[in-house]
Design an enzyme around this catalytic site. Structure first.
Site, mmCIF file in Angstrom:
data_model
loop_
_atom_site.group_PDB
_atom_site.id
_atom_site.type_symbol
_atom_site.label_atom_id
_atom_site.label_comp_id
_atom_site.label_asym_id
_atom_site.label_seq_id
_atom_site.Cartn_x
_atom_site.Cartn_y
_atom_site.Cartn_z
ATOM 1 N N HIS A 59 3.908 19.819 17.414
ATOM 2 C CA HIS A 59 4.630 19.097 16.354
ATOM 3 C C HIS A 59 3.669 18.189 15.593
ATOM 4 O O HIS A 59 3.649 16.980 15.827
ATOM 5 C CB HIS A 59 5.776 18.271 16.966
ATOM 6 N N ILE A 65 2.603 14.606 14.258
ATOM 7 C CA ILE A 65 3.623 13.642 13.844
ATOM 8 C C ILE A 65 4.627 13.550 14.996
ATOM 9 O O ILE A 65 5.075 14.587 15.507
ATOM 10 C CB ILE A 65 4.331 14.107 12.553
ATOM 11 N N GLY A 68 10.960 12.839 15.398
ATOM 12 C CA GLY A 68 11.926 11.757 15.210
ATOM 13 C C GLY A 68 12.918 11.666 16.349
ATOM 14 O O GLY A 68 13.299 10.568 16.778
ATOM 15 N N VAL A 69 13.328 12.813 16.879
ATOM 16 C CA VAL A 69 14.290 12.789 17.983
ATOM 17 C C VAL A 69 13.708 12.075 19.204
ATOM 18 O O VAL A 69 14.449 11.485 19.988
ATOM 19 C CB VAL A 69 14.784 14.199 18.374
ATOM 20 N N GLU A 73 14.932 8.926 21.225
ATOM 21 C CA GLU A 73 14.983 8.973 22.690
ATOM 22 C C GLU A 73 14.350 7.713 23.283
ATOM 23 O O GLU A 73 14.904 7.077 24.191
ATOM 24 C CB GLU A 73 14.259 10.222 23.207
HETATM 25 C C1 BDE Z 1 8.291 10.864 6.489
HETATM 26 C C2 BDE Z 1 9.293 9.962 6.829
HETATM 27 C C3 BDE Z 1 9.862 10.028 8.094
HETATM 28 N N1 BDE Z 1 9.461 10.946 8.970
HETATM 29 C C4 BDE Z 1 8.491 11.822 8.650
HETATM 30 C C5 BDE Z 1 7.902 11.799 7.416
HETATM 31 C C6 BDE Z 1 6.839 12.767 7.086
HETATM 32 O O1 BDE Z 1 6.011 12.494 6.236
HETATM 33 N N2 BDE Z 1 6.788 13.951 7.732
HETATM 34 N N3 BDE Z 1 5.833 14.845 7.432
HETATM 35 C C7 BDE Z 1 5.809 15.985 8.030
HETATM 36 C C8 BDE Z 1 4.793 16.960 7.708
HETATM 37 C C9 BDE Z 1 4.759 18.102 8.474
HETATM 38 C C10 BDE Z 1 3.798 19.058 8.194
HETATM 39 BR BR1 BDE Z 1 3.797 20.599 9.251
HETATM 40 C C11 BDE Z 1 2.889 18.906 7.184
HETATM 41 O O2 BDE Z 1 1.956 19.878 6.930
HETATM 42 C C12 BDE Z 1 2.910 17.758 6.424
HETATM 43 BR BR2 BDE Z 1 1.682 17.484 5.040
HETATM 44 C C13 BDE Z 1 3.881 16.776 6.698
HETATM 45 O O3 BDE Z 1 3.901 15.646 5.934
#
Ligand code: BDE
Length: 156
Positions: A59, A65, A68-69, A73
């Site tokens: 992930h 990252i 979120g879950v 938790e």
């Molecule tokens: C933003 C606010 C709250 N939670 C997550 C975010 C966020 O920016 N997530 N980003 C995920 C993400 C996943 C992949 Br794979 C990727 O290639 C990229 Br560039 C991302 O920003």
């Protein structure tokens, strides 16, 4: 070692204390420390997030990252410490009096949580009964709100 349920709780609670309150274990224990505790009123927990977390492998590959879950938790586990220590005799009865989360509402993910971040979870009761607790949880990194939720748990 027995966790004393009173004003004599020694803070911070460390790993050895936390595993006597929560049944969770690696790789599903997400509270490293409890740094503030007002029985029945407030708890603050900490999790240090490192690249060496099993969930970062998937992930996401090459883009770690925190799911979120799992932030929710960890927030719920922090709330579980508060609810557990707010019920007299909980640690001695924990095998027979588990805490179950019944609903999680109004979840918001506001910022991505990354390797190296220190998560701080602040959980306060909104409504407490003998069996059902509704709590408000907030997760911060460097005092910036990254996630929040309302948690409903039942004891026993
Ligand atoms: C933003 C606010 C709250 N939670 C997550 C975010 C966020 O920016 N997530 N980003 C995920 C993400 C996943 C992949 Br794979 C990727 O290639 C990229 Br560039 C991302 O920003």
């Amino acid at each position: 070692m027995t966790v004393i349920i009173s004003s004599e709780i020694k803070l911070p609670l460390l790993y050895d204390d936390i595993i006597r309150i929560l049944p969770h274990r690696y790789p599903f224990l997400f509270v490293d420390r409890v740094v503030e505790l007002e029985v029945g009123k407030k708890v603050v927990g900490i999790k240090n997030v490192t690249l060496n977390e099993p969930f970062f492998q998937g992930h996401f590959p090459g883009k770690p990252i925190m799911p979120g879950v799992l932030i929710v938790e960890a927030m719920a586990q922090t709330g579980g410490v508060l609810a557990g220590l707010s019920v007299a005799g909980f640690t001695e009865r924990q095998g027979r009096q588990p805490i179950y989360f019944m609903s999680i509402d109004k979840v918001k993910f506001r910022k991505p949580v990354l390797p190296g971040d220190q998560l701080m979870f602040e959980v306060v009761p909104l409504r407490t009964g003998s069996r059902v607790w509704k709590m408000a949880g907030k997760a911060f990194v460097n005092d910036v709100l990254v996630a929040e939720a309302e948690l409903v748990a039942t004891i026993g």
